[in-house]
Design a protein around this motif. Structure first.
Motif, short mmCIF file in Angstrom:
data_model
loop_
_atom_site.label_atom_id
_atom_site.label_comp_id
_atom_site.label_asym_id
_atom_site.label_seq_id
_atom_site.Cartn_x
_atom_site.Cartn_y
_atom_site.Cartn_z
N ARG A 166 0.85 -1.18 0.00
CA ARG A 166 0.00 0.00 0.00
C ARG A 166 0.90 1.24 0.00
N VAL A 167 0.36 2.29 -0.61
CA VAL A 167 1.11 3.54 -0.72
C VAL A 167 1.13 4.21 0.63
N VAL A 168 2.29 4.44 1.19
CA VAL A 168 2.39 5.11 2.46
C VAL A 168 3.01 6.50 2.31
N TYR A 169 3.64 6.75 1.12
CA TYR A 169 4.16 8.09 0.88
C TYR A 169 4.32 8.30 -0.63
N ILE A 170 4.04 9.52 -1.04
CA ILE A 170 4.22 9.93 -2.45
C ILE A 170 4.48 11.42 -2.47
N ASN A 171 5.62 11.84 -2.99
CA ASN A 171 5.93 13.27 -3.00
C ASN A 171 5.27 13.94 -4.18
N ARG A 172 5.46 15.26 -4.23
CA ARG A 172 4.75 16.06 -5.22
C ARG A 172 5.15 15.66 -6.63
N ALA A 173 6.46 15.41 -6.86
CA ALA A 173 6.91 15.04 -8.21
C ALA A 173 6.27 13.75 -8.67
N ALA A 174 6.07 12.77 -7.70
CA ALA A 174 5.44 11.50 -8.07
C ALA A 174 3.97 11.71 -8.34
N ARG A 175 3.29 12.57 -7.45
CA ARG A 175 1.88 12.81 -7.67
C ARG A 175 1.67 13.43 -9.05
N ASP A 176 2.60 14.39 -9.46
CA ASP A 176 2.48 15.01 -10.79
C ASP A 176 2.71 13.99 -11.90
N LEU A 177 3.66 13.10 -11.70
CA LEU A 177 3.98 12.10 -12.72
C LEU A 177 2.78 11.20 -12.99
N TYR A 178 2.12 10.75 -11.87
CA TYR A 178 1.04 9.79 -12.06
C TYR A 178 -0.33 10.45 -12.11
N GLY A 179 -0.41 11.74 -11.81
CA GLY A 179 -1.69 12.47 -11.90
C GLY A 179 -2.65 12.13 -10.74
N VAL A 180 -2.11 12.04 -9.51
CA VAL A 180 -2.93 11.71 -8.34
C VAL A 180 -2.67 12.75 -7.25
N ASP A 181 -3.44 12.64 -6.18
CA ASP A 181 -3.21 13.51 -5.02
C ASP A 181 -2.97 12.63 -3.81
N LEU A 182 -3.06 13.23 -2.57
CA LEU A 182 -2.72 12.49 -1.34
C LEU A 182 -3.77 11.45 -0.97
N THR A 183 -4.90 11.49 -1.65
CA THR A 183 -5.93 10.49 -1.36
C THR A 183 -5.49 9.10 -1.71
N VAL A 184 -4.41 9.03 -2.44
CA VAL A 184 -3.92 7.70 -2.85
C VAL A 184 -3.22 6.99 -1.69
N LEU A 185 -2.90 7.78 -0.63
CA LEU A 185 -2.21 7.15 0.49
C LEU A 185 -3.10 6.08 1.09
N GLY A 186 -2.51 4.98 1.40
CA GLY A 186 -3.24 3.84 1.94
C GLY A 186 -3.83 2.95 0.87
N GLN A 187 -3.82 3.44 -0.35
CA GLN A 187 -4.36 2.65 -1.44
C GLN A 187 -3.29 1.68 -1.97
N PRO A 188 -3.74 0.57 -2.55
CA PRO A 188 -2.78 -0.38 -3.12
C PRO A 188 -1.94 0.30 -4.20
N GLY A 189 -0.71 -0.13 -4.31
CA GLY A 189 0.13 0.44 -5.35
C GLY A 189 -0.42 0.22 -6.74
N SER A 190 -1.22 -0.84 -6.91
CA SER A 190 -1.77 -1.12 -8.24
C SER A 190 -2.74 -0.07 -8.69
N SER A 191 -3.20 0.79 -7.69
CA SER A 191 -4.11 1.86 -8.09
C SER A 191 -3.35 2.94 -8.86
N LEU A 192 -2.01 2.95 -8.72
CA LEU A 192 -1.19 3.91 -9.46
C LEU A 192 -0.73 3.34 -10.81
N PHE A 193 -0.26 2.10 -10.81
CA PHE A 193 0.28 1.50 -12.05
C PHE A 193 0.45 0.02 -11.86
N THR A 194 0.64 -0.65 -12.94
CA THR A 194 1.04 -2.04 -12.93
C THR A 194 2.34 -2.15 -13.74
#
Length: 973
Positions: free
Chosen positions: A36-64
């Motif tokens: 699960r995503v426990v941290y994502i900085n601003r550059a990563a959020r911009d790269l994947y197009g997400v915000d901090l709501t992704v924290l706690g979500q499975p990594g697969s919600s960002l990419f496979t």
């Protein structure tokens, strides 16, 4: 309580550490053990197009993940499990379907108790870079060059041509192996030095080498190397670009060979760029060594020059026009013209200009091939000029004109040099032909005395060898003559002697230059050849002069001869003042034949030479003397006012004979008879003057007075006799006398048995002279003996020739009374027979009855009979006919005179017939041959045969004929 506190504290520190990467430009993510995503900085959020709501979500919600290398999944897990980090490239697929190519660096995270708590990963988006790399790979894959990346130690890291094989392996399989494996062993040192070592030093490298592949011939490659530096500035890689150059090398080799051939070709080659406007002069692009040698220019001096630079002032304008017209039309040029090399040196050029066009037919260049044909043209010119000079000599043109042509010949050969020709007289040189040398120099050197240091010409004549002076300013030969040469602009002089066949110096041939110039061996040979031609011409001229002198002078005495005398007489008469007269004399040496007969012809010749010298001495300054032939001399006195002065000169001439002549050890006293004719008193015609002097000479002889003026008022018969006597003296010399022959035939058969020789004289002055007139004059003048000897010799020679046509044919010759009583008759007769190789029995001598009445006739006849000749009594019955002498005289023939034959037609039984019948009986009784003369009719011949006459002679048989006509008559008889 303590453990919980430490755990919380560690988590806090981790969050604070991660918070430090919040604003980092490098994307950073952290996952727990459940992914699960426990941290994502601003550059990563911009790269994947997400915000901090992704924290706690499975990594697969960002990419496979899509692993680029299937082994990377296990490799990364194993590294993390072992507590190591792992780096690699993966492809991430986002929920919106986008695909990212990223480079990741992951490592495991741990809690305070050291237990793994999750994963920390750094991400770098290389999607764009990957696209650029793919494009670059496509470009590299399609490059003609072989692109290779080498490690610093030479190991191949990358190549765009994995199809290249080495030692049986694909090149791609050679990564990690040395690139030298595909380089020919002989080329590896060059590659290492020029490519690898230079690149490692941060320099560009380049080399040509041979690539080796199994089953293939070595392939030539060209490699250019570029150093690739790392962040620390040190060379990290060596990037090389290589391409096959086999065709290029073969082409370059062909071009090299071709260029070498062109460069070193004997013909001159020039390549010019086509001008922008047709007809303009083309700039020179390239020249070979042949062109620089031909033109005298160095290659660098031709930069910016035009191809017309060799057109000179001596070039034929028409030839230049043809060249320009062809260039303007872009057409092939073939022309021979007189060009000008550097410094204006003339040379003949064979020019071939060829246009060069590109693929669309546009003119781009001109290629010119020039051949120096100067030597060939000079040789042709030399042959032409030599032929012209020889033709001038053969045509007997004036010698200075011929020698001037020789000077012009050498000047045409040597171009910018000036020729001169001098002739040697004594030991000094004088100008022999017109020259273009400065007049002050010619005047200063005229009559130059030859010597070892007398300039080039004087030394050449003195030493009899060529003297070549390249610089007059410093040569010792010119020390005494520099003051003449240098002010007149003469700095070089080559001279050669003109030598006769006997090595006598005739003159010198020389050429001068206005600047220092040294002769080549060819130049010296040309000069010496021309000098030899000059020698031939000079010797021929001297020989012709001598021939002309001999043709106009008597070879024995050196006096002028008949033709030269005629010229002198014409000149003397033309220049005679109106108040004066010119006397012409004809001098004959009295009794000269006695000297010849008694002492021999050599003594006679010596006497004539002595007489000639005395006459020259007497007449020096007062007249001239010439020899007409034999013992006759002609004189021309200088103009005088009165005949008394002429008489004094005549006396002086005869006084020259007063002293004796010493000839062959004998003192001879000789006299002369001189006849004189005076212009214009006696006649104004030169030929008539000599004829009258001839008459005067015979008048002097008749009167025994030494000399006499011609008396033109004597009576006509006397004048005719004098003229006959004068002309007869020259008749033998001029071959005016001849023999004709009248046949004698057998009366019964008509077969020729003999011929009678009859003397004929056709005088060019008096016309035909009869024998009846000739013989008395010959006897009275004393010429009968000489004429008789000539008749005997000619008759004996012809008698021998007649045997080939009619064997046994006899020759009859008449003897006059003077001949019969001459002291040397027997010797003359024997000499004639022996000279002609004539048998004596073929010769019959005819004598008249009057001769036989002399008291000593029997003795003389016996002498002649002893020689073997036959004797005949001519005109028998008309003289002192005493039958008694027939008994004791040794004669073999009687000839009946024509007076007994003439009347036989009218009186066949008359007195003449009875006399002939009696003579036939007499001849038969004495065993004599009887011949009838003057037979003119068939009736006369018939009567004579009936009467018993044995032989017939007369016009009925044949008139007297010249020898050639007689031969024809005998062949037809």
């Amino acid at each position: 309580m303590t453990d919980e506190y430490e755990t919380e504290a560690a988590a806090t520190r981790q969050r604070q550490l991660l918070q430090g990467f919040e604003d980092s430009g490098l994307p950073l993510l952290a996952f727990d053990n459940a992914a699960r995503v426990v941290y994502i900085n601003r550059a990563a959020r911009d790269l994947y197009g997400v915000d901090l709501t992704v924290l706690g979500q499975p990594g697969s919600s960002l990419f496979t993940y899509e692993w680029l290398d299937p082994d990377d999944d296990a490799a990364s897990a194993a590294a993390l499990q072992a507590g190591r980090s792992w780096s690699g490239q993966v492809q991430q697929v986002l929920p919106d379907g986008r695909t990212l190519r990223v480079e990741i660096h992951v490592s495991a995270t741990y809690d305070a108790q050291g237990a793994r708590s999750g994963t920390l990963g750094f991400v770098r988006d290389i999607t764009a870079l990957h696209k650029d790399e793919r494009l670059m790979q496509l470009v590299v894959q399609h490059l003609q060059e072989v692109v290779t990346l080498h490690a610093p130690d030479g190991i191949i890291l990358y190549t765009n041509r994995p199809s290249i094989r080495a030692a049986g392996d694909d090149l791609a399989d050679l990564r990690g192996r040395s690139g030298y494996d595909i380089i020919h062993p002989d080329d590896r040192d060059v590659f290492r030095r020029e490519v690898h070592a230079r690149a490692l030093h941060g320099e560009m490298g380049q080399a040509e080498w041979r690539r080796i592949e199994p089953g293939q011939p070595p392939a030539w490659m060209e490699t250019r190397a570029t150093p690739v530096a790392g962040r620390d500035g040190h060379v990290q890689y060596v990037l090389t670009l290589s391409r096959e150059i086999g065709e290029r090398r073969a082409r370059d080799e062909r071009l090299r060979v071709l260029e070498s051939a062109v460069l070193h070709a004997s013909d001159a080659v020039v390549i010019s760029t086509a001008p922008e406007q047709p007809g303009e002069d083309a700039p020179v692009l390239y020249v070979n060594h042949g062109f620089t040698h031909l033109s005298g220019y160095q290659a660098h001096e031709l930069s910016g020059q035009r191809q017309s630079l060799l057109i000179g002032p001596g070039s034929d304008p028409l030839a230049v026009q043809r060249i320009v017209a062809a260039l303007a039309a872009g057409q092939q040029v073939n022309e021979t013209y007189l060009a000008a090399a550097r410094f204006g040196r003339p040379l003949w050029i064979d020019l071939a200009l060829t246009p060069v066009v590109d693929d669309v037919g546009r003119l781009t260049h001109w290629i010119g091939v020039l051949r120096d044909v100067t030597r060939a043209r000079q040789q042709l010119q030399l042959e032409h000029d030599r032929r012209a000079v020889l033709e001038m000599s053969a045509a007997s043109r004036p010698l200075p004109e011929i020698l001037e042509a020789l000077v012009q010949l050498i000047e045409r050969q040597l171009g910018d040099m000036t020729g001169s020709l001098h002739l040697l007289r004594g030991n000094r040189l004088y100008q022999g032909a017109p020259s273009r040398l400065p007049l002050p120099y010619l005047q200063g050197t005229e009559g130059l005395e030859i010597g070892p240091v007398a300039g080039s010409c004087g030394a050449a004549a003195f030493q009899q060898r060529s003297v070549v002076v390249g610089d007059i300013r410093s040569d010792r030969h010119w020390e005494a003559y520099r003051h003449l040469a240098l002010p007149n602009g003469l700095l070089a002089c080559w001279s050669t002697p003109i030598l006769s066949q006997q090595r006598a110096v005739l003159g010198t041939f020389a050429v001068y230059a206005s600047e220092p110039r040294w002769a080549t061996p060819e130049d010296v040979a040309l000069l010496e050849d021309t000098a030899r031609l000059a020698a031939v011409i000079l010797e021929r001229h001297h020989a012709l002069d001598e021939i002309q002198r001999q043709a106009r002078h008597d070879h024995l005495t050196g006096l002028p001869n008949r033709s030269r005398f005629a010229e002198q007489l014409e000149a003397a008469l033309t220049s005679c003042p109106p108040t004066q007269v010119v006397a012409v004399g004809l001098l004959d040496i009295d009794r000269f034949k006695v000297v010849n007969d008694s002492l021999g012809h050599a003594a006679g010749d010596e006497l004539l030479q002595l007489i000639a010298r005395r006459l020259q001495t007497v007449l020096e300054g007062r007249g001239s003397v010439a020899r007409m032939g034999g013992d006759e001399f002609t004189l021309i006195f200088t103009p005088q006012r009165r005949r008394a002065e002429i008489a004094a000169l005549a006396e002086a001439v005869l006084e020259a004979f007063a002293a004796p002549f010493l000839v062959a050890g004998h003192e001879l006293f000789v006299r002369g008879s001189l006849g004189l004719a005076v212009f214009p008193e006696d006649t104004a015609q030169p030929g008539e003057l000599l004829r009258l002097a001839d008459i005067g000479m015979y008048q002097a002889k008749r009167r025994h007075q030494g000399w006499a003026f011609c008396d033109v008022v004597v009576d006509a018969p006397a004048a005719r006799g004098v003229a006959l006597e004068a002309a007869l003296h020259r008749a033998l010399e001029r071959s005016e006398l001849s023999l004709h022959y009248q046949p004698i035939v057998d009366a019964a058969t008509g077969r020729p048995t003999g011929v009678e020789a009859l003397l004929r004289w056709d005088s060019p002055d008096l016309g035909p002279v009869s024998t009846a007139e000739l013989i008395p004059v010959a006897e009275e003048s004393g010429l009968i003996a000489s004429i008789g000897e000539w008749v005997l010799h000619q008759a004996c020679q012809d008698a021998v020739r007649l045997q080939a046509v009619t064997p046994g044919l006899r020759m009859s010759v008449n003897l006059s009374a003077r001949q019969f009583h001459h002291l040397n008759l027997r010797a003359a007769l024997q000499h004639a027979l022996e000279t002609a190789n004539c048998p004596a029995h073929l010769l019959t001598l005819e004598l008249t009855e009057g001769i036989l009445m002399d008291a000593d006739a029997a003795g003389r006849l016996a002498v002649l009979h002893d020689l073997g000749v036959r004797l005949s009594i001519d005109d028998f019955g008309t003289g002192y006919s005493s039958l008694s002498y027939l008994k004791w005289l040794p004669v073999q023939e009687l000839k009946i005179d024509r007076s007994f034959v003439t009347l036989l037609n009218d009186e066949p039984d008359g007195v003449d017939a009875q006399i002939i019948r009696a003579l036939v009986g007499l001849a038969g009784a004495l065993h004599l041959t009887l011949t009838a003369e003057g037979v003119e009719t068939p009736a006369q011949a018939a009567h004579l045969r009936d009467l018993g006459v044995g032989a017939l002679q007369g016009w009925l048989i044949s008139r007297a004929k010249p020898f050639e006509e007689l031969l024809t008559w005998l062949q037809d008889a």
